[in-house]
Design a protein around this motif. Structure first.
Motif, PDB file in Angstrom:
ATOM      1  N   LEU A  52     -23.295  22.561  -8.230  1.00 37.28           N
ATOM      2  CA  LEU A  52     -24.141  21.419  -7.894  1.00 37.28           C
ATOM      3  C   LEU A  52     -25.330  22.017  -7.145  1.00 37.28           C
ATOM      4  N   ASP A  53     -26.505  21.914  -7.737  1.00 37.54           N
ATOM      5  CA  ASP A  53     -27.673  22.632  -7.218  1.00 37.54           C
ATOM      6  C   ASP A  53     -27.322  24.103  -6.930  1.00 37.54           C
ATOM      7  N   HIS A  54     -26.658  24.707  -7.875  1.00 41.95           N
ATOM      8  CA  HIS A  54     -26.327  26.147  -7.864  1.00 41.95           C
ATOM      9  C   HIS A  54     -25.286  26.552  -6.824  1.00 41.95           C
ATOM     10  N   LYS A  55     -24.615  25.555  -6.232  1.00 42.21           N
ATOM     11  CA  LYS A  55     -23.554  25.903  -5.284  1.00 42.21           C
ATOM     12  C   LYS A  55     -22.245  25.278  -5.748  1.00 42.21           C
ATOM     13  N   VAL A  56     -21.160  25.992  -5.550  1.00 43.04           N
ATOM     14  CA  VAL A  56     -19.857  25.503  -6.016  1.00 43.04           C
ATOM     15  C   VAL A  56     -19.496  24.190  -5.314  1.00 43.04           C
ATOM     16  N   ALA A  57     -18.982  23.243  -6.096  1.00 42.98           N
ATOM     17  CA  ALA A  57     -18.542  21.958  -5.536  1.00 42.98           C
ATOM     18  C   ALA A  57     -17.350  21.459  -6.356  1.00 42.98           C
ATOM     19  N   ASN A  58     -16.421  20.808  -5.675  1.00 46.70           N
ATOM     20  CA  ASN A  58     -15.253  20.259  -6.367  1.00 46.70           C
ATOM     21  C   ASN A  58     -15.641  18.913  -6.973  1.00 46.70           C
ATOM     22  N   SER A  59     -15.707  18.839  -8.307  1.00 41.81           N
ATOM     23  CA  SER A  59     -16.255  17.625  -8.928  1.00 41.81           C
ATOM     24  C   SER A  59     -15.329  16.419  -8.794  1.00 41.81           C
ATOM     25  N   CYS A  60     -14.070  16.622  -8.377  1.00 37.35           N
ATOM     26  CA  CYS A  60     -13.200  15.466  -8.146  1.00 37.35           C
ATOM     27  C   CYS A  60     -13.556  14.738  -6.857  1.00 37.35           C
ATOM     28  N   MET A  61     -14.385  15.371  -6.023  1.00 32.75           N
ATOM     29  CA  MET A  61     -14.779  14.771  -4.740  1.00 32.75           C
ATOM     30  C   MET A  61     -16.154  14.117  -4.825  1.00 32.75           C
ATOM     31  N   VAL A  62     -16.827  14.260  -5.968  1.00 32.20           N
ATOM     32  CA  VAL A  62     -18.234  13.862  -6.041  1.00 32.20           C
ATOM     33  C   VAL A  62     -18.402  12.579  -6.863  1.00 32.20           C
ATOM     34  N   PRO A  63     -18.854  11.495  -6.230  1.00 38.16           N
ATOM     35  CA  PRO A  63     -19.169  10.302  -7.018  1.00 38.16           C
ATOM     36  C   PRO A  63     -20.514  10.505  -7.712  1.00 38.16           C
ATOM     37  N   MET A  64     -20.708   9.852  -8.831  1.00 35.70           N
ATOM     38  CA  MET A  64     -21.954  10.026  -9.579  1.00 35.70           C
ATOM     39  C   MET A  64     -23.184   9.722  -8.726  1.00 35.70           C
ATOM     40  N   ALA A  65     -23.051   8.794  -7.770  1.00 34.92           N
ATOM     41  CA  ALA A  65     -24.187   8.469  -6.900  1.00 34.92           C
ATOM     42  C   ALA A  65     -24.730   9.725  -6.219  1.00 34.92           C
ATOM     43  N   ASN A  66     -23.842  10.656  -5.898  1.00 32.71           N
ATOM     44  CA  ASN A  66     -24.257  11.848  -5.172  1.00 32.71           C
ATOM     45  C   ASN A  66     -24.804  12.944  -6.088  1.00 32.71           C
ATOM     46  N   VAL A  67     -24.912  12.628  -7.378  1.00 34.33           N
ATOM     47  CA  VAL A  67     -25.443  13.587  -8.338  1.00 34.33           C
ATOM     48  C   VAL A  67     -26.907  13.257  -8.650  1.00 34.33           C
TER      49      VAL A  67
ATOM     50  N   PRO B  99     -15.584  26.834   0.341  1.00 35.73           N
ATOM     51  CA  PRO B  99     -16.987  26.563   0.029  1.00 35.73           C
ATOM     52  C   PRO B  99     -17.219  25.314  -0.832  1.00 35.73           C
ATOM     53  N   GLY B 100     -16.377  25.067  -1.819  1.00 33.66           N
ATOM     54  CA  GLY B 100     -16.570  23.912  -2.713  1.00 33.66           C
ATOM     55  C   GLY B 100     -16.487  22.572  -1.988  1.00 33.66           C
ATOM     56  N   ILE B 101     -15.792  22.541  -0.867  1.00 28.81           N
ATOM     57  CA  ILE B 101     -15.732  21.341  -0.021  1.00 28.81           C
ATOM     58  C   ILE B 101     -16.861  21.394   1.000  1.00 28.81           C
ATOM     59  N   ARG B 102     -17.058  22.565   1.602  1.00 24.08           N
ATOM     60  CA  ARG B 102     -18.104  22.686   2.636  1.00 24.08           C
ATOM     61  C   ARG B 102     -19.499  22.381   2.092  1.00 24.08           C
ATOM     62  N   ASN B 103     -19.719  22.615   0.798  1.00 23.87           N
ATOM     63  CA  ASN B 103     -21.017  22.284   0.201  1.00 23.87           C
ATOM     64  C   ASN B 103     -21.228  20.782   0.081  1.00 23.87           C
ATOM     65  N   LEU B 104     -20.180  19.991   0.254  1.00 18.16           N
ATOM     66  CA  LEU B 104     -20.275  18.532   0.154  1.00 18.16           C
ATOM     67  C   LEU B 104     -20.120  17.869   1.519  1.00 18.16           C
ATOM     68  N   ALA B 105     -19.149  18.335   2.287  1.00 12.94           N
ATOM     69  CA  ALA B 105     -18.755  17.685   3.545  1.00 12.94           C
ATOM     70  C   ALA B 105     -19.856  17.771   4.587  1.00 12.94           C
ATOM     71  N   THR B 106     -20.001  16.708   5.363  1.00 16.16           N
ATOM     72  CA  THR B 106     -21.008  16.698   6.426  1.00 16.16           C
ATOM     73  C   THR B 106     -20.351  16.729   7.804  1.00 16.16           C
ATOM     74  N   LEU B 107     -21.155  17.127   8.800  1.00 14.50           N
ATOM     75  CA  LEU B 107     -20.677  17.098  10.180  1.00 14.50           C
ATOM     76  C   LEU B 107     -20.509  15.637  10.616  1.00 14.50           C
ATOM     77  N   ALA B 108     -21.475  14.791  10.227  1.00 11.26           N
ATOM     78  CA  ALA B 108     -21.385  13.360  10.586  1.00 11.26           C
ATOM     79  C   ALA B 108     -20.106  12.749  10.009  1.00 11.26           C
ATOM     80  N   GLY B 109     -19.711  13.176   8.816  1.00  7.56           N
ATOM     81  CA  GLY B 109     -18.485  12.669   8.197  1.00  7.56           C
ATOM     82  C   GLY B 109     -17.248  13.103   8.967  1.00  7.56           C
ATOM     83  N   ASN B 110     -17.256  14.302   9.485  1.00  8.15           N
ATOM     84  CA  ASN B 110     -16.127  14.782  10.284  1.00  8.15           C
ATOM     85  C   ASN B 110     -16.011  13.943  11.558  1.00  8.15           C
ATOM     86  N   ILE B 111     -17.146  13.571  12.123  1.00  7.87           N
ATOM     87  CA  ILE B 111     -17.151  12.708  13.308  1.00  7.87           C
ATOM     88  C   ILE B 111     -16.753  11.280  12.915  1.00  7.87           C
ATOM     89  N   GLY B 112     -17.374  10.777  11.845  1.00  7.58           N
ATOM     90  CA  GLY B 112     -17.132   9.398  11.409  1.00  7.58           C
ATOM     91  C   GLY B 112     -15.679   9.171  11.017  1.00  7.58           C
TER      92      GLY B 112
END
Ligand SMILES: Cc1cc2nc3c(=O)[nH]c(=O)nc-3n(C[C@H](O)[C@H](O)[C@H](O)COP(=O)(O)OP(=O)(O)OC[C@H]3O[C@@H](n4cnc5c(N)ncnc54)[C@H](O)[C@@H]3O)c2cc1C
Ligand code: FES
Ligand code: FES
Lengths: 157, 279
Positions: A52-67, B99-112
């Motif tokens: 996702l933007d060239h960084k690894v991401a678990n696609s089961c955690m990503v809703p389409m809104a965030n794409v 990394p695959g989670i850290r690229n998505l997860a936010t600090l605000a989310g950890n607090i929230g």
């Protein structure tokens, strides 16, 4: 429903879907990109990894809104690159592929690492792949494969 | 199917929050698990969902004279690579997920999410992080310890959201974060301890200690901390049994599958003793 604009494997795409739909489901059922696997569906196994933007991401955690407005690359899109060929060869030669379920995710996570760190250490590779589970190989061969790819792909990353 | 809102800027987000009670959605790494439904179906949200990812104003990390401000959509990985991130926070994030989670997860989310096992929380507590909360007509700055009031409970009103986290710039001579968990990453902490101290001329002028995952919220006690400052490190070492005794009463872990309450109690006190002895 909403229209989500993004770039999928290099192509401008408009997905017409519920914004909460998982990227994983969109890729597998709408875009028919089945190299992306569902293992756990809870962010734990990495079988669903995409870039996702060239960084690894678990696609089961990503809703389409965030794409929206982003770039998604799956193993199918990555397959056409020179970097993939180097990784594929190294994975095969190091014996890093057994049943193959984890392999697309491992390759995506390796690409994500090499993009920012072309000469990773053993430990850095283990950290980078820590979200990708493999039930077959015991990881050493996979780490070996990434080290080999970094050597043989010198200058690519 | 639940309604989804995708505001493009902060003003419209805050406007929408006045009219709709929404579930705020950042990286989704807690929410997608908590609201998970059958595979290939939409997660089950019980309220309209507001996706914050389109709000560009929440992506900043800014260096101010006295504090660092971190936008609510800044990811853990962004923080791990930024030069502005306080060292102790980086050390803690390096032990969070993969990394695959850290690229998505936010600090605000950890607090929230306000889980007593949220790994960044003990660190944010000892750094006296401030949470900036905004609504359409108001903005307030609250200490993290006052923001979280119980497991998954915060003081956030329905028309508000966290817009940034501010971390005061302070230099400590000693900083420590220890997380005890079954694996290096990718796991919810069994327990953790964050400690900072300043030692000047062989006197501990300030000390702050926070425990994660051993009570309904993070445990930090400013009165105990005040009683420990002004002493020399060696005097504190001799006081270890008394210090343990004081904190022992505050550490009341909930017994769950991750590890027994007794184990957590003991290990967290051992971590405390280690930290004091390391000064
Ligand atoms: C495989 C895996 C491993 C994990 N490992 C760890 C770990 O090691 N340590 C750890 O602490 N956590 C871990 N987590 C939990 C999770 O990744 C973190 O809590 C993360 O920081 C949540 O951020 P998010 O942006 O994904 O939150 P979301 O899921 O989007 O939201 C979490 C909560 O915060 C609220 N929220 C989000 N943004 C705002 C805002 N701007 N204002 C107010 N409220 C808001 C939401 O409404 C929700 O209640 C893990 C999760 C997974 C799936
Ligand atoms: S299916 Fe996404 S991490 Fe397992
Ligand atoms: S090769 Fe079978 S899971 Fe990795």
């Amino acid at each position: 429903m909403a229209k989500i604009d993004f770039v999928l494997n290099g192509k401008k795409t408009v997905a017409d879907c519920h914004p909460a739909m998982r990227l994983l489901d969109y890729l597998r059922t709408e875009a028919k990109l089945t190299g992306v696997k569902e293992g756990c569906g809870e962010g734990e196994c990495g079988a669903c990894s995409v870039l996702l933007d060239h960084k690894v991401a678990n696609s089961c955690m990503v809703p389409m809104a965030n794409v929206m407005g982003k770039e998604v690359i799956t193993i199918e899109g990555f397959r056409d690159t020179q970097k993939f060929k180097v990784l594929e060869k190294a994975f095969q030669e190091a014996g890093a592929v057994q049943c193959g379920i984890c392999t697309p995710g491992m390759i995506i996570a390796s690409e994500s690492l090499l993009n920012v760190n072309p000469h990773p250490t053993d430990d850095e590779i283990r950290i980078a792949l820590s979200g990708n589970l493999c039930r077959c190989t015991g990881y050493n061969m996979i780490v070996e494969a990434v080290l080999q790819a970094a050597r043989e792909g010198e200058g690519l990353w | 199917m639940v309604e989804a809102l995708m505001p493009k800027d902060l003003a419209s987000a805050l406007d929408l929050l006045e009219k709709n009670e929404c579930l705020l959605f950042a990286g989704g790494t807690d929410l997608m698990v908590q609201k998970r439904s059958w595979s290939e179906t939409i997660p089950k949200f019980d309220k309209p969902v507001m996706f914050l990812s389109g709000i560009k104003q929440l992506g900043h990390i800014i260096d101010h004279p006295n504090h660092i401000s971190i936008g609510a959509m800044v990811t853990l990985e962004n923080l791990l690579v930024s030069d502005l991130t306080p060292k102790l926070l980086k050390r803690c994030i390096a032990e969070m997920a993969a990394p695959g989670i850290r690229n998505l997860a936010t600090l605000a989310g950890n607090i929230g999410n306000a889980s007593p096992a949220g790994d960044s929380l003990p660190v944010l507590y000892v750094l006296d992080a401030m949470v900036k909360i905004q609504s359409k007509s108001d903005s307030r700055l609250v200490n993290i310890a006052d923001y979280i009031i119980g497991p998954r409970q915060t003081i956030l009103a329905p028309n508000e959201m966290i817009t940034e986290i501010q971390i005061p710039k302070r230099y400590f001579t000693n900083e420590s974060f220890v997380k005890v968990g079954p694996r290096r990453s990718d796991t919810i902490a069994k327990l953790s301890l964050a400690g900072v101290a300043s030692i000047e001329n062989a006197v501990v002028t300030e000390i702050r200690i926070a425990f994660g995952a051993v009570y309904k919220t993070i445990v930090r006690d400013k009165l105990i901390e005040a009683s420990l400052s002004g002493k020399s490190p060696s005097a504190l070492r001799e006081l270890v049994p008394e210090i343990i005794d004081k904190y022992s009463k505050l550490i009341v872990p909930i017994d769950d599958q991750r590890s027994s309450a007794q184990y957590r109690h003991q290990v967290s006190l051992n971590l405390l003793a280690d930290f004091i002895r390391s000064l």
